[in-house]
Design a protein around this motif. Structure first.
Motif, short mmCIF file in Angstrom:
data_model
loop_
_atom_site.label_atom_id
_atom_site.label_comp_id
_atom_site.label_asym_id
_atom_site.label_seq_id
_atom_site.Cartn_x
_atom_site.Cartn_y
_atom_site.Cartn_z
N VAL A 76 0.84 -1.19 0.00
CA VAL A 76 0.00 0.00 0.00
C VAL A 76 0.88 1.25 0.00
O VAL A 76 1.89 1.29 0.69
N ALA A 114 -4.77 9.18 6.40
CA ALA A 114 -4.46 8.06 5.51
C ALA A 114 -3.41 7.15 6.14
O ALA A 114 -3.53 5.93 6.12
N ARG A 132 -15.08 3.97 -1.99
CA ARG A 132 -14.35 5.12 -1.43
C ARG A 132 -13.71 6.02 -2.48
O ARG A 132 -13.33 7.15 -2.18
N ARG A 189 -4.51 6.36 -3.15
CA ARG A 189 -4.01 5.09 -2.65
C ARG A 189 -3.50 4.20 -3.77
O ARG A 189 -4.09 4.14 -4.85
N HIS A 190 -2.37 3.57 -3.49
CA HIS A 190 -1.85 2.51 -4.36
C HIS A 190 -1.94 1.21 -3.57
O HIS A 190 -1.51 1.18 -2.42
N VAL A 191 -2.48 0.19 -4.18
CA VAL A 191 -2.55 -1.10 -3.50
C VAL A 191 -2.15 -2.21 -4.46
O VAL A 191 -2.52 -2.19 -5.63
N SER A 192 -1.36 -3.15 -3.97
CA SER A 192 -1.09 -4.38 -4.73
C SER A 192 -1.54 -5.56 -3.91
O SER A 192 -1.26 -5.63 -2.71
N GLU A 214 -4.91 5.28 9.23
CA GLU A 214 -5.82 4.20 8.84
C GLU A 214 -5.04 2.95 8.44
O GLU A 214 -5.33 1.84 8.90
N ILE A 215 -4.02 3.15 7.60
CA ILE A 215 -3.31 1.99 7.07
C ILE A 215 -2.47 1.33 8.17
O ILE A 215 -2.34 0.10 8.21
#
Lengths: 434, 434
Positions: free
Chosen positions: A43, A51, B62, B41-44, A54-55
């Motif tokens: 992430v 932000a 979101r 946000r970046h998510v993998s 939260e993460i």
């Protein structure tokens, strides 16, 4: 197989704006894999308290390990430590030891420390501090209800070192488990990833306890050989036999292990043999020389490098025949040989290396397209030149040309086969990140 | 963060294992910014239904836009379409048009289409299909309660083209820009991030619609000036005035904008003025020359570069006085001046530049510690030399030494002030604010 799941979190507006290709996540994930920790999520979030909070909460409640990078710097938008403290209800305390380290850093650089920098010594209460020998921002570890969170700077070189020296040992110590994992990273040059994969795939295809990973670090390609065993001894034995098989398949393509680059390897060979080298570069424009001089102590074996960009300087400084330039062109076998001989002779060096080529984008012809390169090598046994057909893009051509020259020197010094006419089998798209 | 917020999701075990540096996320984020959409946000996530479903649900609820890449291939672990259908309660339907495209692709390649490949024509009901001229896997768009989700292949070249030709036009059409975002990236050299921050902070501190972002791209420091306005005109006007203020504060520290590096800027100045340059490098070992020759057409102004690593070659090739080397040392003001004059004269160049210094880690003394560098500059107006005290680490010293020399040339060509004795105010640890 897994001993637990890990999240990798990187922080920074520049990541979300796409200004940076984030290589930290892949580095960290690969290292985690060595510990049998599977990254289950990557992430990236901006430099914003909500932000980040939260993460961090999310990760702490769902992962066994959370690796966080970024936001430890001295500027106002570096809020990771502060946010971590708030998120987990800890006070922010200034660590005198860390403060001394930062102060020492500044005085060693003869600089004044600012209050901005002093805040880099503030950590959430109960944090275990991770040293940063390469910068002022120390990292820290938090244990939140059994989840280990590691906070590191975003600067890759600082992150890499902190991971290997501060993070992994702590993880190794904390994480029990019977199975042992061993791996080795082989550095290869001359064949692209997909060809390497095809060449080696059958060695591990039917073995769930063995893996091959491929990664490009242009112009090199890295092969990670990873095995699992019931205990350390079993894993080590398995790794020894598998990596031996891999090395045998790859032969001369393997230039070394891990992060040691070709300029270090060649430099060490020259030093061991007490040999000197001199360079004449045209299309690489000093890149080969610059790489060799990245190695401390290279002045012991590198005597001189001439970037003879103009024909005039090739003729005047290297004694290249004007007639041959006229007849064969500056990018040609005879000119490469005369450049190598010329620079070797004028310096009384043991080895003379010359590179002349068409880097592009301009200057290509039907007969000599962009990527045409001749390397000349002069030593006690005489002078040879090799032709290489490289790629289409200027900076890649420079990097590849310097690398084939270095690799040829390596092979000569080790008494290995010279390159064949198809070398290198590296296609430009395999040099890109993906 | 903003009304036009977007998530970027990349799918694939290879990402989580760190086998690949994921450059798609930065590419997509940059493109989104062009549309005034900010990636928040970046998510993998791995190729696992639960992980993919969770992140798709999360994003759809979101974000306004979700860009997804990966998992559209023909293999068993490519489950993105199927999972997207399940997640949003849609049937999976085979699209005849897409199927024809895939069949055509195979016959054109003279290959047989497998059932695996046919599944690449299956899409969630109601999906809008995105063409993939470069591969067999089409992409698709889903509108989930007003959130637009775009699914694309992970192969960069296919993703890039699909983004530009299929995704951005649809976004442009659908997204009415409520607020406009404009930004400019200023490239500076000579002052570290925290000092830049302190110097500029008050310009934006009380303005929620303006942001300054700092990023180190060693040895440069980048300042992103970003503003929001009610519409494009307002944002552009605001950006113009704020960036003008920033430029005024920074003065000569601003070398240019965006990704144009100093070697391009100096190269362009030399070309405009039809001037030639020749270099004599010692501690930088060819780095300055290599950087100048990264610029296409640099052979028009760069005549020659000598990496005179040994005293012998300084004396022989540049006419440096052996007595002065004896008296003052190779790292000294007179030697730097003689090197610059020597290389200028032998090439009949308009400008001669020389660098001599102690790169480290060895070779430092009380009087000349590691990081001591002298730059010589010879031109029609005469010869000067400047002393610089750089940092503690070898490769950083090489980079900084080449950069101060280039920047001095830039300033001379533009008729700006020379560096003061504290230049550069760049510290090795300043990278930490990434």
């Amino acid at each position: 197989m897994s001993r637990g799941n890990a999240w990798v979190v990187t922080i920074g507006n520049e990541l979300l704006r796409g200004e940076i290709v984030d290589s930290n996540k892949s580095f960290l994930s690969e290292r985690l894999l060595d510990l049998e920790l599977e990254a289950t999520r990557h992430v990236s979030v901006p430099d914003e308290p909500e932000a980040i909070a939260e993460i961090l909460r999310d990760g702490a409640s769902r992962a066994r390990v959370v690796l966080v990078s970024g936001g430890l710097g001295p500027t106002r938008d570096d809020i990771t430590s502060e946010t971590a403290a708030k998120t987990f209800g800890r006070a922010l305390v200034r660590d005198p030891e860390a403060l001394r380290h930062i102060q020492a850093y500044f005085s060693s650089a003869g600089r004044q420390m600012t209050e901005n920098n002093a805040t880099q010594a503030d950590f959430p209460e109960g944090a275990e501090i991770l040293e940063n020998p390469l910068g002022t921002a120390p990292g820290f570890m938090l244990d939140v209800d059994g989840c280990l969170l590691f906070f590191m700077p975003g600067v890759p070189r600082e992150l890499y070192r902190m991971t290997d020296e501060e993070v992994l040992p702590r993880l190794r110590a904390r994480i029990e488990g019977t199975a042992a994992v061993r791996s080795v990273l082989l550095r290869t040059f001359g064949m692209g990833e997909s060809n390497l994969d095809r060449l080696l795939d059958d060695l591990v295809r039917d073995d769930p306890a063995a893996e091959l990973g491929f990664r490009t670090q242009f112009p090199d390609n890295l092969v990670r050989v990873l095995v699992r065993g019931e205990d350390a001894a079993a894993a080590e034995a398995k790794l020894a036999s598998l990596s031996a098989q891999v090395r045998e398949r790859l032969g001369d393509l393997v230039v070394g292990e891990g992060e040691r680059h070709l300029e270090e390897i060649v430099g060490e060979l020259l030093r061991e043999r007490a040999l000197t080298i001199a360079l004449a570069e045209s299309c690489t424009g000093g890149l080969l020389s610059s790489r060799l001089t990245d190695v401390p102590g290279s002045s012991d074996y590198l005597l001189e490098s001439l970037v003879t960009y103009s024909n005039r300087s090739k003729i005047r400084d290297l004694g290249v025949s004007a007639a041959d330039i006229e007849a064969y062109g500056a990018v040609s076998d005879p000119v490469a040989r005369q450049m190598a001989e010329g620079v070797r002779t004028r310096n009384g060096a043991d080895i003379g290396v010359a590179i002349t080529g068409v880097a592009g984008p301009g200057g290509g012809t039907e007969a000599k397209p962009v990527g045409t390169v001749y390397v000349g090598l002069a030593d006690a046994e005489g002078t040879r030149s090799r032709h290489y057909q490289l790629v289409q893009e200027r900076t890649r051509n420079k990097q590849l040309a310097a690398q084939v020259a270095l690799d040829w020197v390596r092979r000569r010094l080790l008494g290995l086969e010279d390159h064949d006419e198809n070398f290198p089998r590296v296609r430009i798209h395999e040099g890109t990140a993906r």
